[in-house]
Design an enzyme around this catalytic site. Sequence first.
Site, PDB file in Angstrom:
ATOM      1  N   ARG A  89       0.834  -1.203   0.000  1.00  0.00           N
ATOM      2  CA  ARG A  89       0.000   0.000   0.000  1.00  0.00           C
ATOM      3  C   ARG A  89       0.871   1.257   0.000  1.00  0.00           C
ATOM      4  NH1 ARG A  89      -4.568  -0.106   4.386  1.00  0.00           N
ATOM      5  NH2 ARG A  89      -5.307   1.639   3.107  1.00  0.00           N
ATOM      6  N   CYS A 127      -1.326   5.970   9.126  1.00  0.00           N
ATOM      7  CA  CYS A 127      -1.650   4.721   8.428  1.00  0.00           C
ATOM      8  C   CYS A 127      -2.753   5.057   7.439  1.00  0.00           C
ATOM      9  CB  CYS A 127      -2.066   3.640   9.426  1.00  0.00           C
ATOM     10  SG  CYS A 127      -3.430   4.138  10.511  1.00  0.00           S
TER      11      CYS A 127
END
Length: 275
Positions: A180, A235
Amino acid sequence: MKFVKDREWLFNNLNDNNVILVDCRFSLADPQKGKKEYLESHIPGAFYFDLEKDLSAPVKEHGGRHPLPDLEKLIRKLENAGINECKVVIAYDHGEGAYAARFWWLLKYLGHKNVYVLNGGYKQWQEANYPVTANLPASKTVKFHVELNPDVIATTKEVEEVVRHRPKDCILIDSREEKRYLGLEEPIDKKAGHIPGALNKPWMAGLHANQYKTVEEQRQRFSNIDSKNQIIVYCGSGVTAAPNFLALKEAGYEKVKLYVGSYSDWISYTGNKIE
């Protein structure tokens, strides 16, 4: 460890009236699962706090997928559970660490000095054959005297300034898995990539078999980062960055902030660039 308690400690202190437990089990795939599991069985005396209903605010245009909760509502729920600044609070989830760490970080933001995460979570508690119950705990409402700690939270503007000026003494840490971070895979957010200039330190690397790694192992993870630097962790939505925040504090990093909105908030502003 300063912020983590093991199951043996909790077992030996389970009947201490000054210790209050908080069950934070949750599943992003099934938001009702954590509460259902809690009602089926939990550590005796534990109160349930839901990631989306209690530890986050409703999603809006900005603020990310798990915005900072309404603090008045959160404080009221804490008080109704008998939690104030004098109690020792132990948070646990199933064992993955992120949901309990989110609760832990929020109490740190509210100024609580004695809040901890249960190492190994509910999974290892059960594996040790320690007591569980389906009985809901009784509580006496108390007053929580809050002292907000702004040193643990980073705003979108702060992150924008870091990206714009790239100061040498401030480091952005992306806590998501490498795929990611690199933009090779993005299963949740609309845009793939990361905040410009951020380093990648996947939060999962701070745990092994549902246990937080030792202080020395955490120091090794972050050994390429000067402990004098200001660090901002993020995050996808401010949840899985919390274990990295905790790990950094355990490793002796004093100046650590969490960007609550995280990547999902960052990309909600059309002018913000990504790498």
